[in-house]
Design an enzyme around this catalytic site. Structure first.
Site, PDB file in Angstrom:
ATOM      1  N   GLU A 168       0.805  -1.239   0.000  1.00  0.00           N
ATOM      2  CA  GLU A 168       0.000   0.000   0.000  1.00  0.00           C
ATOM      3  C   GLU A 168       0.832   1.281   0.000  1.00  0.00           C
ATOM      4  O   GLU A 168       0.650   2.141   0.868  1.00  0.00           O
ATOM      5  CB  GLU A 168      -0.982  -0.026   1.187  1.00  0.00           C
ATOM      6  N   ASN A 218       2.018  -5.444  -3.024  1.00  0.00           N
ATOM      7  CA  ASN A 218       0.596  -5.684  -2.721  1.00  0.00           C
ATOM      8  C   ASN A 218      -0.123  -4.354  -2.457  1.00  0.00           C
ATOM      9  O   ASN A 218       0.397  -3.493  -1.736  1.00  0.00           O
ATOM     10  CB  ASN A 218       0.516  -6.568  -1.462  1.00  0.00           C
ATOM     11  N   HIS A 257     -10.474  -5.877  -2.212  1.00  0.00           N
ATOM     12  CA  HIS A 257     -11.522  -5.496  -1.249  1.00  0.00           C
ATOM     13  C   HIS A 257     -12.611  -4.753  -2.018  1.00  0.00           C
ATOM     14  O   HIS A 257     -12.449  -3.584  -2.369  1.00  0.00           O
ATOM     15  CB  HIS A 257     -10.958  -4.584  -0.152  1.00  0.00           C
ATOM     16  N   GLU A 286      -6.509 -10.528  -0.936  1.00  0.00           N
ATOM     17  CA  GLU A 286      -7.323 -10.216   0.261  1.00  0.00           C
ATOM     18  C   GLU A 286      -8.796 -10.060  -0.108  1.00  0.00           C
ATOM     19  O   GLU A 286      -9.484  -9.141   0.358  1.00  0.00           O
ATOM     20  CB  GLU A 286      -6.831  -8.920   0.924  1.00  0.00           C
ATOM     21  N   ASP A 288     -12.535  -9.728  -0.426  1.00  0.00           N
ATOM     22  CA  ASP A 288     -13.805  -9.736   0.293  1.00  0.00           C
ATOM     23  C   ASP A 288     -14.739  -8.759  -0.406  1.00  0.00           C
ATOM     24  O   ASP A 288     -14.290  -7.903  -1.183  1.00  0.00           O
ATOM     25  CB  ASP A 288     -13.693  -9.499   1.809  1.00  0.00           C
TER      26      ASP A 288
HETATM   27  C1  XIL Z   1      -6.251  -5.723   8.555  1.00  0.00           C
HETATM   28  C2  XIL Z   1      -6.552  -6.852   9.540  1.00  0.00           C
HETATM   29  O1  XIL Z   1      -7.467  -7.750   8.946  1.00  0.00           O
HETATM   30  C3  XIL Z   1      -7.133  -6.279  10.814  1.00  0.00           C
HETATM   31  O2  XIL Z   1      -7.301  -7.316  11.786  1.00  0.00           O
HETATM   32  C4  XIL Z   1      -6.210  -5.211  11.362  1.00  0.00           C
HETATM   33  O3  XIL Z   1      -6.807  -4.597  12.492  1.00  0.00           O
HETATM   34  C5  XIL Z   1      -5.918  -4.152  10.302  1.00  0.00           C
HETATM   35  O4  XIL Z   1      -5.399  -4.779   9.156  1.00  0.00           O
HETATM   36  N1  XIL Z   1      -5.004  -4.283   3.817  1.00  0.00           N
HETATM   37  C6  XIL Z   1      -4.021  -5.115   4.274  1.00  0.00           C
HETATM   38  C7  XIL Z   1      -4.257  -5.922   5.497  1.00  0.00           C
HETATM   39  O5  XIL Z   1      -2.987  -5.272   3.618  1.00  0.00           O
HETATM   40  O6  XIL Z   1      -3.078  -6.139   6.240  1.00  0.00           O
HETATM   41  C8  XIL Z   1      -5.320  -5.338   6.374  1.00  0.00           C
HETATM   42  O7  XIL Z   1      -5.601  -6.257   7.429  1.00  0.00           O
HETATM   43  C9  XIL Z   1      -6.555  -5.012   5.578  1.00  0.00           C
HETATM   44  C10 XIL Z   1      -6.237  -4.020   4.500  1.00  0.00           C
END
Ligand code: XIL
Length: 384
Positions: A168, A218, A257, A286, A288
């Site tokens: 990020e 990522n 996401h 990731e 969702d």
């Molecule tokens: C999130 C976790 O799921 C949470 O438990 C934590 O509080 C914050 O981070 N992008 C990412 C992940 O790369 O590491 C993040 O994970 C969600 C967004």
């Protein structure tokens, strides 16, 4: 089978230990044979791995552990490999959470995505406050991050399939700090203190510590999810330049996401293919799909049609990965709504995962299963 770091955990994980012991004693038994219609078994037919983020605490729940072993062929620690968790006290490294997940993965023939080495978020307080109050100079910060990357990647050497080395770094339209000319955020903690070259250094240091791990950049909204494709364009141009400069980057992870209110990003396949055409692997890291819900306990969507949109977007996202040969893994960011990060982060939203709050599979699960079945076997030939 090798468990480098003995498990030192209490009675609550008897079920996991039993599974682990069974797998150690009899490699071909139990979860060594996931159900034939499981996501992992179907995906294996086409060389794809299906993964999930895991909160190691959940391994204590036998039902959760069973689904995890049966359905997924890679695991990612949700938080346990982040600096804040690994080194809460300066100089005292605690890899126990990650070790526990690695042990589970080895016992269940899963691979591990390491997440994440260099990120502006979830840093230890001693580090951020030391930088803020001037007791840690930028030169010292650079040495600290070099040491940390070396320690962490060395600790897990040989056990990590893909590492999210840098996470990020690119600017978003909602950021307060302006982007640098190449699209990297000028306000990023690392970039503002050490310059953007720290990203390339992180890849070099990680590669030196574990030359065989696949090293990923990522980020979110880098496959058209921002609507304009501007962030994807920026990452594409940047990674192309990094490769020309010889930086050891093996892949691009699109977090995935999504939110039903924005619709499905139509560029995703093309954007993933474009990274792949540079010789890179790609992955959905990731996934969702969130939507507005009535309450956090049931996470029932406020609009019943949103449940269909949610399942549809999961399917589309998997298909974007399936369409690109270099897309080697499709990982969901947790599989049960009960421990999704969404309700705690996006006010009023939830229902983001493929299993409900009681660990029952949702329509999104069945969509993924059907897509993978078609990918693995094709549609059955018609009979006349
Ligand atoms: C999130 C976790 O799921 C949470 O438990 C934590 O509080 C914050 O981070 N992008 C990412 C992940 O790369 O590491 C993040 O994970 C969600 C967004």
């Amino acid at each position: 089978m090798r468990i480098r770091h003995p498990l030192t955990i209490g009675a609550g994980v008897a079920a996991v230990l039993a599974l682990t012991t069974a797998a150690l004693a009899e490699p071909d038994s139990g979860s060594g044979h996931p159900p034939r219609d499981s996501l992992r078994a179907l995906a294996a037919k086409i060389g794809l791995r299906v993964g999930t983020a895991v909160i190691p605490f959940d391994l204590n729940n036998a039902n959760y552990a069973q689904i995890l072993g049966d359905q997924f062929s890679t695991v990612t620690p949700g938080n346990e490999m982040k600096w804040q968790v690994v080194e809460p006290t300066q100089g005292v490294l605690d890899f126990s959470g990650g070790d526990r997940l690695v042990a589970f993965a080895e016992a269940h023939r899963q691979r591990v995505r390491g997440h994440t080495v260099l990120w502006h978020n979830q840093l230890p307080t001693w580090l951020t406050s030391g930088v803020a109050n001037g007791t840690i100079s930028n030169d010292q910060l650079r040495d600290l991050v070099h040491q940390y990357i070396t320690d962490e990647v060395t600790h897990f050497k040989g056990e990590i399939w893909q590492w999210d080395v840098a996470n990020e770094f690119f600017a978003n339209s909602f950021d307060s700090a302006p982007p640098l000319p190449d699209g990297i955020s000028s306000g990023d903690f690392w970039v503002s203190h050490l310059g953007e070259g720290i990203i390339a250094d992180a890849f070099r240091w990680a590669h030196a510590a574990d030359p065989r791990a696949l090293l990923f950049y990522n980020d979110f909204n880098i496959a058209g999810e921002d609507g304009t494709n501007a962030k994807s364009d920026a990452v594409y141009a940047w990674v192309k330049q990094q490769l020309a400069d010889g930086v050891p980057i093996d892949g691009i992870g699109d977090e995935g996401h999504l939110d039903t209110q924005f619709g499905f990003p139509t560029q995703m396949t093309q954007d993933l293919q474009r990274y792949a055409s540079l010789g890179l692997k790609v992955a959905i890291t990731e996934a969702d799909v969130r939507t507005f819900v009535r309450d956090t306990a049931t996470q029932a969507p406020t609009n019943p049609l949103a449940a269909y949109a949610q399942a549809y977007e999961y399917s589309q996202m998997l298909k974007a990965c399936l369409a690109v040969r270099q897309c080697i893994s499709f990982t969901v960011w947790g599989f049960g709504d009960a421990d999704s990060w969404i309700p705690g982060t996006f006010k009023g939203e939830g229902y983001a995962d493929i299993y409900d709050v009681n660990l029952n599979p949702k329509p999104a699960y069945f969509n993924l299963q059907q897509d993978l079945t078609l990918a693995a076997f094709g549609a059955p030939n018609r009979t006349r």
